[in-house]
Design a protein around this motif. Structure first.
Motif, PDB file in Angstrom:
ATOM      1  N   ASP A  25       0.814  -1.215   0.000  1.00 51.08           N
ATOM      2  CA  ASP A  25       0.000   0.000   0.000  1.00 51.08           C
ATOM      3  C   ASP A  25       0.850   1.269   0.000  1.00 51.08           C
ATOM      4  O   ASP A  25       0.415   2.310  -0.477  1.00 51.08           O
ATOM      5  N   GLN A  26       2.045   1.183   0.559  1.00 48.79           N
ATOM      6  CA  GLN A  26       2.906   2.357   0.722  1.00 48.79           C
ATOM      7  C   GLN A  26       4.204   2.233  -0.071  1.00 48.79           C
ATOM      8  O   GLN A  26       5.218   2.814   0.293  1.00 48.79           O
ATOM      9  N   ARG A  27       4.181   1.490  -1.153  1.00 51.30           N
ATOM     10  CA  ARG A  27       5.406   1.175  -1.896  1.00 51.30           C
ATOM     11  C   ARG A  27       6.213   2.417  -2.272  1.00 51.30           C
ATOM     12  O   ARG A  27       7.436   2.418  -2.152  1.00 51.30           O
ATOM     13  N   ILE A  81       1.691  11.586   9.112  1.00 53.03           N
ATOM     14  CA  ILE A  81       2.342  12.871   8.860  1.00 53.03           C
ATOM     15  C   ILE A  81       2.874  12.856   7.423  1.00 53.03           C
ATOM     16  O   ILE A  81       3.773  12.081   7.101  1.00 53.03           O
ATOM     17  N   PRO A  82       2.326  13.688   6.574  1.00 47.36           N
ATOM     18  CA  PRO A  82       2.744  13.690   5.165  1.00 47.36           C
ATOM     19  C   PRO A  82       4.235  13.978   5.001  1.00 47.36           C
ATOM     20  O   PRO A  82       4.784  14.868   5.642  1.00 47.36           O
ATOM     21  N   GLY A  83       4.849  13.191   4.146  1.00 45.22           N
ATOM     22  CA  GLY A  83       6.245  13.421   3.812  1.00 45.22           C
ATOM     23  C   GLY A  83       7.274  12.846   4.755  1.00 45.22           C
ATOM     24  O   GLY A  83       8.386  12.559   4.351  1.00 45.22           O
ATOM     25  N   VAL A  84       6.938  12.700   6.017  1.00 42.71           N
ATOM     26  CA  VAL A  84       7.935  12.214   6.976  1.00 42.71           C
ATOM     27  C   VAL A  84       7.472  11.012   7.790  1.00 42.71           C
ATOM     28  O   VAL A  84       8.260  10.439   8.537  1.00 42.71           O
ATOM     29  N   GLY A  85       6.222  10.638   7.643  1.00 38.69           N
ATOM     30  CA  GLY A  85       5.661   9.575   8.474  1.00 38.69           C
ATOM     31  C   GLY A  85       6.331   8.227   8.331  1.00 38.69           C
ATOM     32  O   GLY A  85       6.259   7.395   9.237  1.00 38.69           O
ATOM     33  N   TYR A  86       6.990   8.002   7.215  1.00 36.67           N
ATOM     34  CA  TYR A  86       7.644   6.705   7.005  1.00 36.67           C
ATOM     35  C   TYR A  86       9.168   6.790   7.093  1.00 36.67           C
ATOM     36  O   TYR A  86       9.848   5.781   6.935  1.00 36.67           O
ATOM     37  N   LEU A  87       9.701   7.963   7.373  1.00 34.79           N
ATOM     38  CA  LEU A  87      11.156   8.091   7.480  1.00 34.79           C
ATOM     39  C   LEU A  87      11.718   7.245   8.612  1.00 34.79           C
ATOM     40  O   LEU A  87      12.742   6.584   8.455  1.00 34.79           O
ATOM     41  N   ASP A  88      11.054   7.276   9.763  1.00 36.24           N
ATOM     42  CA  ASP A  88      11.546   6.489  10.890  1.00 36.24           C
ATOM     43  C   ASP A  88      11.405   4.995  10.621  1.00 36.24           C
ATOM     44  O   ASP A  88      12.282   4.214  10.972  1.00 36.24           O
ATOM     45  N   ASP A  89      10.323   4.604   9.956  1.00 32.91           N
ATOM     46  CA  ASP A  89      10.140   3.187   9.623  1.00 32.91           C
ATOM     47  C   ASP A  89      11.287   2.719   8.732  1.00 32.91           C
ATOM     48  O   ASP A  89      11.879   1.655   8.958  1.00 32.91           O
ATOM     49  N   GLY A  90      11.591   3.521   7.715  1.00 35.75           N
ATOM     50  CA  GLY A  90      12.678   3.176   6.807  1.00 35.75           C
ATOM     51  C   GLY A  90      14.017   3.113   7.518  1.00 35.75           C
ATOM     52  O   GLY A  90      14.828   2.225   7.260  1.00 35.75           O
ATOM     53  N   ALA A  91      14.244   4.051   8.435  1.00 39.92           N
ATOM     54  CA  ALA A  91      15.501   4.062   9.185  1.00 39.92           C
ATOM     55  C   ALA A  91      15.629   2.816  10.064  1.00 39.92           C
ATOM     56  O   ALA A  91      16.709   2.205  10.134  1.00 39.92           O
TER      57      ALA A  91
END
Length: 109
Positions: A25-27, A81-91
């Protein structure tokens, strides 16, 4: 769900399915760690099915922890949070996969 529930292989398989579904869903948002995420889900899934049982407990625990973090929408940086909500997940995924590189490569072989 308590962390101890993930000791059940069936719950681990549900976790891997949830992670794969969320990833699909978030590819676009997780494209940088797409392969790493699938490495984790494949490793955990193979262990849960009894297909690959030589995974060190430390590795399994770190992989499961990263998957739980990924599927939790209200983590350090909420996914909404648009734009940054997945940054921590990726990290978190990148860090865990980097830490487990040798075990993941042994699994892939």
């Amino acid at each position: 769900m308590a962390l101890s529930d993930y000791a059940d292989p069936r719950e681990l398989l549900k976790l891997t399915r949830a992670a794969v579904e969320k990833a699909a869903d978030q590819r676009e948002r997780i494209s940088g760690v797409w392969g790493d995420l699938h490495s984790l889900t494949d490793l955990v899934g193979a262990w849960a099915k009894g297909e690959y049982t030589v995974v060190p407990w430390r590795t399994l625990g770190a992989a499961v922890g990263a998957l739980i973090y990924f599927i939790n929408p209200m983590d350090a940086m909420p996914d909404v949070i648009p734009g940054v909500g997945y940054l921590d997940d990726g990290a978190v995924i990148a860090f865990v996969v980097g830490s487990l590189r040798n075990d993941i490569e042994a699994f892939a072989a």
